[in-house]
Design a protein around this motif. Structure first.
Motif, short mmCIF file in Angstrom:
data_model
loop_
_atom_site.label_atom_id
_atom_site.label_comp_id
_atom_site.label_asym_id
_atom_site.label_seq_id
_atom_site.Cartn_x
_atom_site.Cartn_y
_atom_site.Cartn_z
N PRO A 155 66.55 80.70 62.59
CA PRO A 155 65.26 80.00 62.70
C PRO A 155 64.96 79.12 61.50
O PRO A 155 64.34 78.06 61.64
CB PRO A 155 64.25 81.15 62.83
N SER A 156 65.42 79.53 60.33
CA SER A 156 65.17 78.75 59.12
C SER A 156 65.76 77.34 59.21
O SER A 156 65.26 76.41 58.56
CB SER A 156 65.75 79.46 57.90
N CYS A 157 66.81 77.19 60.02
CA CYS A 157 67.47 75.89 60.13
C CYS A 157 66.52 74.82 60.66
O CYS A 157 66.64 73.64 60.30
CB CYS A 157 68.70 75.98 61.05
N VAL A 204 63.29 74.63 60.13
CA VAL A 204 62.42 74.21 59.04
C VAL A 204 63.20 73.30 58.09
O VAL A 204 62.70 72.25 57.67
CB VAL A 204 61.86 75.42 58.28
N VAL A 205 64.42 73.68 57.77
CA VAL A 205 65.25 72.87 56.88
C VAL A 205 65.57 71.53 57.53
O VAL A 205 65.58 70.49 56.86
CB VAL A 205 66.55 73.63 56.51
N ALA A 206 65.82 71.51 58.83
CA ALA A 206 66.07 70.26 59.54
C ALA A 206 64.85 69.34 59.43
O ALA A 206 64.99 68.12 59.28
CB ALA A 206 66.39 70.53 61.00
N TYR A 207 63.68 69.94 59.51
CA TYR A 207 62.44 69.18 59.35
C TYR A 207 62.34 68.60 57.94
O TYR A 207 61.94 67.44 57.75
CB TYR A 207 61.25 70.09 59.65
N VAL A 208 62.72 69.39 56.93
CA VAL A 208 62.75 68.90 55.55
C VAL A 208 63.71 67.72 55.44
O VAL A 208 63.40 66.70 54.82
CB VAL A 208 63.18 70.02 54.57
N TYR A 209 64.88 67.85 56.07
CA TYR A 209 65.87 66.77 56.02
C TYR A 209 65.34 65.49 56.68
O TYR A 209 65.56 64.38 56.17
CB TYR A 209 67.16 67.20 56.71
N MET A 222 72.27 70.37 63.00
CA MET A 222 73.66 70.71 62.73
C MET A 222 73.94 70.77 61.23
O MET A 222 74.58 71.72 60.73
CB MET A 222 74.60 69.70 63.39
N VAL A 223 73.46 69.78 60.50
CA VAL A 223 73.67 69.75 59.05
C VAL A 223 72.96 70.94 58.40
O VAL A 223 73.51 71.57 57.49
CB VAL A 223 73.16 68.42 58.46
N ALA A 224 71.76 71.26 58.87
CA ALA A 224 71.03 72.40 58.33
C ALA A 224 71.77 73.71 58.58
O ALA A 224 71.85 74.57 57.71
CB ALA A 224 69.63 72.46 58.94
N PHE A 249 74.68 74.09 56.26
CA PHE A 249 74.27 74.35 54.88
C PHE A 249 73.65 75.73 54.73
O PHE A 249 73.82 76.38 53.70
CB PHE A 249 73.27 73.28 54.41
N MET A 250 72.94 76.20 55.77
CA MET A 250 72.17 77.44 55.65
C MET A 250 72.91 78.68 56.14
O MET A 250 72.78 79.75 55.56
CB MET A 250 70.87 77.29 56.46
N ASP A 251 73.64 78.55 57.24
CA ASP A 251 74.18 79.73 57.92
C ASP A 251 75.62 80.02 57.52
O ASP A 251 76.41 79.10 57.27
CB ASP A 251 74.11 79.54 59.43
#
Length: 204
Positions: free
Chosen positions: A67-69, A71-76, A103-105, A108-110
């Motif tokens: 799920p964090s991806c 949020v990180v995708a939104y940051v990106y 995909m990039v998130a 980087f995250m998982d």
């Protein structure tokens, strides 16, 4: 917002992000009629038939990323539009930007994630195009992929607050640039400035 808290609000988060991005895209579609912008690799020849919400729900269903991806995708996405003001989000590019940012998130995250070919199928594009979009997105971000815990929680807190507002805030108050320089103070989180403030606090 902890991982468990994010998981519990994911359906609402997906709906909220979809609504927010739809409003941004609609506004920029109108702006582009009067102020044409540069065309990027993310720009499709036609508007996709699938809605932003259905597309984001499809990514959420099949990407199987944490799920964090999202949020990180939104940051990106926020970073991307800050660095690429001539490429505002609109209905011709938002779908490709979404699948690429998630995909990039995930990479980087998982610890475990699907390859580009799988994401291409989820996104409805070719693997070759997915590969190209990934590179273009990374350069668009200036390879600025790291998201500090403070930045992550700042964006989570912002999204959590805005999800309590029905309907979501109008376009002028959203976190994404829509072709104008005005931005809500909370939306742009300056990591360098925050780091400087933390150093000053430690020096006291």
């Amino acid at each position: 917002m902890a991982e468990l808290e994010i998981t519990s609000v994911m359906p609402k988060l997906i709906t909220f992000l979809s609504s927010l991005l739809q409003r941004v895209a609609d506004s920029n579609d109108l702006n582009c009629l009067f102020d044409p912008k540069k065309i990027s690799a993310f720009h499709g020849l036609t508007r996709p038939n699938i809605s932003i919400q259905s597309y984001l729900e499809r990514i959420f269903k099949y990407a199987n990323c944490s799920p964090s991806c999202f949020v990180v995708a939104y940051v990106y996405l926020d970073r991307f539009v800050q660095r690429q003001p001539s490429l505002p989000i609109n209905s011709f590019n938002i779908h490709r930007l979404l699948i690429t940012s998630v995909m990039v998130a995930a990479k980087f995250m998982d610890d475990m994630y699907y390859n580009n070919a799988y994401y291409a199928k989820v996104g409805g594009i070719s693997t070759t195009e997915m590969n190209f979009l990934e590179v273009d997105f990374l350069f668009g971000l200036g390879f600025h992929l790291n998201v500090t815990p403070t930045t992550f929680h700042t964006y989570c807190a912002y999204l959590q607050r805005q999800m309590l507002v029905e309907p979501p805030l109008n376009v002028e108050e959203t976190s994404l640039i829509i072709g104008r320089s005005q931005r809500l103070q909370l939306c742009t989180y300056n990591e360098d400035e925050a780091s400087h403030q933390q150093q000053q606090q430690l020096a006291v």
